[in-house]
Design a protein around this motif. Structure first.
Motif, PDB file in Angstrom:
ATOM      1  N   GLY A 173     -24.551  18.567 -31.397  1.00 50.95           N
ATOM      2  CA  GLY A 173     -25.724  18.785 -30.530  1.00 50.95           C
ATOM      3  C   GLY A 173     -25.306  18.865 -29.067  1.00 50.95           C
ATOM      4  N   ILE A 174     -24.360  17.980 -28.679  1.00 51.50           N
ATOM      5  CA  ILE A 174     -23.904  17.976 -27.274  1.00 51.50           C
ATOM      6  C   ILE A 174     -23.165  19.284 -26.961  1.00 51.50           C
ATOM      7  N   ILE A 175     -22.351  19.759 -27.945  1.00 46.93           N
ATOM      8  CA  ILE A 175     -21.641  21.042 -27.721  1.00 46.93           C
ATOM      9  C   ILE A 175     -22.673  22.159 -27.502  1.00 46.93           C
ATOM     10  N   SER A 176     -23.731  22.180 -28.361  1.00 43.93           N
ATOM     11  CA  SER A 176     -24.715  23.271 -28.191  1.00 43.93           C
ATOM     12  C   SER A 176     -25.467  23.136 -26.867  1.00 43.93           C
ATOM     13  N   MET A 177     -25.623  21.913 -26.379  1.00 40.83           N
ATOM     14  CA  MET A 177     -26.300  21.747 -25.091  1.00 40.83           C
ATOM     15  C   MET A 177     -25.466  22.365 -23.971  1.00 40.83           C
ATOM     16  N   VAL A 178     -24.137  22.159 -24.035  1.00 42.92           N
ATOM     17  CA  VAL A 178     -23.254  22.730 -23.010  1.00 42.92           C
ATOM     18  C   VAL A 178     -23.362  24.260 -23.032  1.00 42.92           C
ATOM     19  N   VAL A 179     -23.360  24.825 -24.263  1.00 46.18           N
ATOM     20  CA  VAL A 179     -23.484  26.289 -24.403  1.00 46.18           C
ATOM     21  C   VAL A 179     -24.793  26.761 -23.768  1.00 46.18           C
ATOM     22  N   ASN A 180     -25.875  26.050 -24.070  1.00 46.44           N
ATOM     23  CA  ASN A 180     -27.183  26.456 -23.536  1.00 46.44           C
ATOM     24  C   ASN A 180     -27.254  26.357 -22.023  1.00 46.44           C
ATOM     25  N   ALA A 182     -24.864  26.862 -20.002  1.00 42.92           N
ATOM     26  CA  ALA A 182     -24.136  28.000 -19.412  1.00 42.92           C
ATOM     27  C   ALA A 182     -25.054  29.223 -19.312  1.00 42.92           C
ATOM     28  N   TYR A 183     -26.016  29.312 -20.253  1.00 44.15           N
ATOM     29  CA  TYR A 183     -26.920  30.473 -20.239  1.00 44.15           C
ATOM     30  C   TYR A 183     -28.151  30.258 -19.342  1.00 44.15           C
ATOM     31  N   ALA A 184     -28.442  28.985 -19.059  1.00 47.90           N
ATOM     32  CA  ALA A 184     -29.710  28.673 -18.374  1.00 47.90           C
ATOM     33  C   ALA A 184     -29.807  29.327 -16.993  1.00 47.90           C
ATOM     34  N   LYS A 185     -28.698  29.263 -16.212  1.00 47.73           N
ATOM     35  CA  LYS A 185     -28.763  29.770 -14.832  1.00 47.73           C
ATOM     36  C   LYS A 185     -29.025  31.270 -14.763  1.00 47.73           C
ATOM     37  N   PRO A 186     -28.158  32.096 -15.467  1.00 46.90           N
ATOM     38  CA  PRO A 186     -28.459  33.537 -15.402  1.00 46.90           C
ATOM     39  C   PRO A 186     -29.836  33.885 -15.947  1.00 46.90           C
ATOM     40  N   LEU A 187     -30.281  33.161 -16.992  1.00 44.68           N
ATOM     41  CA  LEU A 187     -31.616  33.444 -17.535  1.00 44.68           C
ATOM     42  C   LEU A 187     -32.697  33.110 -16.505  1.00 44.68           C
ATOM     43  N   GLY A 188     -32.501  32.014 -15.773  1.00 45.40           N
ATOM     44  CA  GLY A 188     -33.464  31.616 -14.735  1.00 45.40           C
ATOM     45  C   GLY A 188     -33.542  32.663 -13.641  1.00 45.40           C
ATOM     46  N   ARG A 189     -32.344  33.184 -13.223  1.00 44.57           N
ATOM     47  CA  ARG A 189     -32.324  34.210 -12.154  1.00 44.57           C
ATOM     48  C   ARG A 189     -33.080  35.450 -12.601  1.00 44.57           C
ATOM     49  N   ILE A 190     -32.853  35.848 -13.863  1.00 43.07           N
ATOM     50  CA  ILE A 190     -33.535  37.048 -14.381  1.00 43.07           C
ATOM     51  C   ILE A 190     -35.053  36.821 -14.413  1.00 43.07           C
ATOM     52  N   SER A 191     -35.469  35.623 -14.841  1.00 41.63           N
ATOM     53  CA  SER A 191     -36.914  35.338 -14.905  1.00 41.63           C
ATOM     54  C   SER A 191     -37.548  35.415 -13.521  1.00 41.63           C
ATOM     55  N   ASP A 192     -36.823  34.919 -12.509  1.00 40.59           N
ATOM     56  CA  ASP A 192     -37.335  34.997 -11.130  1.00 40.59           C
ATOM     57  C   ASP A 192     -37.556  36.456 -10.725  1.00 40.59           C
ATOM     58  N   ASN A 293     -31.090  17.875 -33.250  1.00 41.32           N
ATOM     59  CA  ASN A 293     -30.382  18.882 -32.437  1.00 41.32           C
ATOM     60  C   ASN A 293     -31.275  19.501 -31.369  1.00 41.32           C
ATOM     61  N   ASN A 294     -32.561  19.663 -31.730  1.00 35.19           N
ATOM     62  CA  ASN A 294     -33.493  20.261 -30.758  1.00 35.19           C
ATOM     63  C   ASN A 294     -33.549  19.472 -29.462  1.00 35.19           C
ATOM     64  N   LEU A 295     -33.276  18.172 -29.598  1.00 32.23           N
ATOM     65  CA  LEU A 295     -33.255  17.307 -28.424  1.00 32.23           C
ATOM     66  C   LEU A 295     -32.233  17.832 -27.408  1.00 32.23           C
ATOM     67  N   PHE A 296     -31.106  18.335 -27.919  1.00 35.74           N
ATOM     68  CA  PHE A 296     -30.055  18.859 -27.032  1.00 35.74           C
ATOM     69  C   PHE A 296     -30.215  20.358 -26.816  1.00 35.74           C
ATOM     70  N   LEU A 297     -30.694  21.011 -27.883  1.00 37.55           N
ATOM     71  CA  LEU A 297     -30.689  22.471 -27.898  1.00 37.55           C
ATOM     72  C   LEU A 297     -31.899  23.075 -27.179  1.00 37.55           C
ATOM     73  N   ARG A 298     -33.060  22.530 -27.475  1.00 35.43           N
ATOM     74  CA  ARG A 298     -34.281  23.198 -27.009  1.00 35.43           C
ATOM     75  C   ARG A 298     -34.999  22.461 -25.904  1.00 35.43           C
ATOM     76  N   LEU A 299     -34.770  21.158 -25.806  1.00 34.84           N
ATOM     77  CA  LEU A 299     -35.549  20.388 -24.844  1.00 34.84           C
ATOM     78  C   LEU A 299     -35.385  20.958 -23.436  1.00 34.84           C
ATOM     79  N   GLY A 300     -34.105  21.314 -23.086  1.00 32.94           N
ATOM     80  CA  GLY A 300     -33.827  21.870 -21.751  1.00 32.94           C
ATOM     81  C   GLY A 300     -34.658  23.124 -21.515  1.00 32.94           C
TER      82      GLY A 300
END
Ligand SMILES: Nc1ncnc2c1ncn2[C@@H]1O[C@H](COP(=O)(O)OP(=O)(O)OP(=O)(O)O)[C@@H](O)[C@H]1O
Length: 579
Positions: A173-180, A182-192, A293-300
């Motif tokens: 779960g922690i590994i998948s959180m790190v992966v997510n 990494a994607y959060a910032k570019p996705l946030g910029r695109i949403s803006d 896993n959702n706690l790490f994967l989706r909560l963010g």
């Protein structure tokens, strides 16, 4: 740009729910708790059933199943739907109150706000942001809390079942959180960017709707369509980038989740062979691992979508916070009573915010029942002078006297009760002709409305409309001629019966017949009122008591028509351009 929501703002957003807040939180908790319990009960039944099947001991299983079914019915069939219904009801009512509150606030905004803010932007603010806010109170916050409760519940249950398998699940779960992340910032910029482009697209659309006749006359349909095409292409391009990133992110999440299940199965089977666990526990952990896993994967992700939907709430809060129209009554001019002058500008200077004064040290006056005309080249400041009298802007230098008292000693309501105003571009509301006139004086009787319409030379054309006074006017007055709209506005002014009347180009761009009808109506109005008007009409100017020639914010000449015509000043030059 998505603004970060501060904790104090979050608390304010929640406080908008007002006295129903406790019930809102309780219903949210019951609903999310029921969901979490459903999964835990499910996994425990799986475990007991499988173990009973393996060991052939069914005594306890029946009791567990009966307990589970009763708990399920209580939580998920009774409590959850009722809690969801109550939660939705509170949200709907809250949004309804906020919508009305925002509308009420907007009415009290200063004119400067409306001039500075595009109507499309305002529309998008009120509609999109309220929709976002509704989503935030509803689905978004529900997802965050249910993911939290389900995740924590599932993780604790997993640890109670088998801490070793639980540790492995959490590690992945922690590994998948790190992966997510990494994607959060570019996705946030695109949403803006998408949000920004969507705002521009809405603005183009509103522009088109409000200026369609100009667009057709100027033949600029193609240019505007191209602009609209470009901005929508930008939205689509960004959406595609977002889709691609989301696809990559999702496939990595699937891979990690798949590895997790395979890992639990492989290690679980090895442990089973060594007698360290049982089959039921392995299956229960597989059932629970997704929620954990959702706690790490989706909560963010859920949290950031809650945050972005709450960014709409920030804009709504800004709307509710924005300054109301200053109510004057500063006390500066309190005791000043100016005898004789119904309207007087005393050394007034004003600027819109730039470096230079738009109005420069102006002195103008009008006595009781006088008619005064402001004339001069375009952009000289004539409309600004009228708007200052109406209190649309605050006078910083000098003083304006209305009805013998300083404007600074009056409240806005008091000031505007004394003035009737017929603007250059008349606005009619999307309601009946009668109501449009009645806005001048809501307490007027039907007969008074008709009398005002007759005095404004509007009665005959109103009676010729399909339903007479009850004809619904299209918003903005589409379907009526310029002269007809103007006469309804004059009827409104008649009905208001204020001692001062301000007219901004009352007969501009009218044919001679309409102009004649309006002139007659205005002459009736003038008998018992002080009138200040901006006009380019020679026939009007010849009849007024005094003319002020305004050029570049200054009074350059003043006097009666006969005096000014004999001077070789600006008026003499202007007269040749007048009709
Ligand atoms: N909201 C505003 N913000 C900034 N400047 C403004 C605003 N409204 C008007 N102005 C500027 O103030 C000046 C005076 O404008 P105003 O409309 O009062 O002139 P006017 O004499 O009534 O012109 P016209 O006869 O063309 O209606 C102009 O230079 C105009 O650009």
């Amino acid at each position: 740009m998505i603004k970060k929501l501060r904790i104090d703002q979050f608390i304010r957003v929640m406080r908008l729910i007002e006295d129903k807040f406790f019930i809102y939180v309780l219903s949210l908790f019951i609903s999310t708790f029921s969901l979490a319990m459903y999964e835990i009960i499910n996994s425990l039944i799986n475990k007991e059933l499988l173990n009973a099947a393996v060991t052939q001991h069914y005594d306890l299983v029946y009791k567990i199943i009966i307990f589970a079914v009763i708990t399920f019915i209580i939580l998920n069939v009774v409590f959850d739907p009722v809690a969801r219904y109550i939660n939705r009801k509170i949200i709907r009512k809250t949004i309804f109150h906020i919508r009305v509150n925002v509308f009420r606030h907007l009415m009290d905004y200063p004119m400067t706000y409306f001039k500075a803010n595009h109507s499309g932007d305002l529309l998008s603010k009120v509609n999109n942001d309220l929709n976002q806010l509704e989503g935030a109170y509803g689905d978004n916050i529900h997802r965050v809390i249910s993911t939290l409760i389900q995740g924590i519940g599932a993780t604790i249950t997993m640890f109670l079942l088998d801490w070793r398998l639980a540790c492995m699940t959490i590690g992945l779960g922690i590994i998948s959180m790190v992966v997510n992340m990494a994607y959060a910032k570019p996705l946030g910029r695109i949403s803006d960017k998408i949000q920004k482009y969507t705002g521009t697209s809405t603005q183009y659309f509103t522009d088109i709707l409000s200026g369609i006749s100009i667009i057709k006359i100027c033949n600029i349909q193609k240019i505007l369509t191209n602009k609209y095409y470009e901005v929508n292409k930008d939205i689509t391009d960004e959406e595609m980038k977002k889709t691609a990133l989301n696809a990559q992110n999702n496939s990595l999440n699937f891979l990690i989740s798949f590895l997790n299940i395979i890992g639990i199965l492989c290690i679980g089977v090895i442990m089973f062979n060594y007698g360290l666990t049982d089959i039921g526990t392995i299956m229960a952990i597989i059932t629970l691992q997704n929620s954990s896993n959702n706690l790490f994967l989706r909560l963010g992700g859920f949290f950031s979508s809650l945050q972005s939907s709450l960014s709409g709430a920030v804009r709504i809060l800004e709307l509710l916070d924005n300054k109301k129209e200053p109510q004057m009554k500063s006390g500066i001019g309190e005791p000043s009573i100016y005898r004789n002058d119904i309207v007087a500008f005393k050394n007034v200077s004003f600027r819109y915010g730039g470096k230079n004064d738009t109005i420069k040290n102006i002195n103008i006056h009008a006595r009781k029942n006088e008619t005064v005309a402001l004339v001069g080249p375009s952009g000289g400041g004539k409309s600004t002078i009228l708007e200052l009298m109406l209190g649309f802007y605050t006078v910083e230098y000098g003083d304006i006297i209305i009805n013998e008292k300083s404007i600074k000693s009056k409240s806005m309501t008091e000031l505007r009760n004394e003035i009737a105003y017929v603007p250059q571009n008349v606005h009619l509301f999307g309601t009946t002709v009668e109501e449009n006139i009645r806005y001048g004086n809501l307490a007027a009787h039907d007969q008074e409305v008709i009398r005002a319409a007759k005095a404004a030379n509007a009665h005959d054309f109103i009676m010729a409309l399909p339903k007479g006074y009850q004809t619904i006017i299209e918003q903005g007055g589409e379907g009526l001629s310029g002269g007809q709209k103007q006469r309804i506005a004059i009827a409104r002014a008649f009905l208001k019966d204020a001692p001062i009347l301000l007219l901004d180009e009352p007969t501009s761009s009218l044919d001679t017949m309409s102009e004649g009808l309006i002139q007659q109506a205005l002459e009736r109005l003038a008998t018992e009122r002080t009138i200040i008007m901006n006009t380019h009409r020679l026939s009007t100017i010849q009849k007024v008591d005094r003319i002020y020639v305004i050029n570049q914010g200054e009074v350059v000449e003043a006097g009666h028509y006969n005096e000014l015509i004999n001077q070789s000043g600006l008026f003499n030059k202007l007269i040749y351009t007048m009709l």
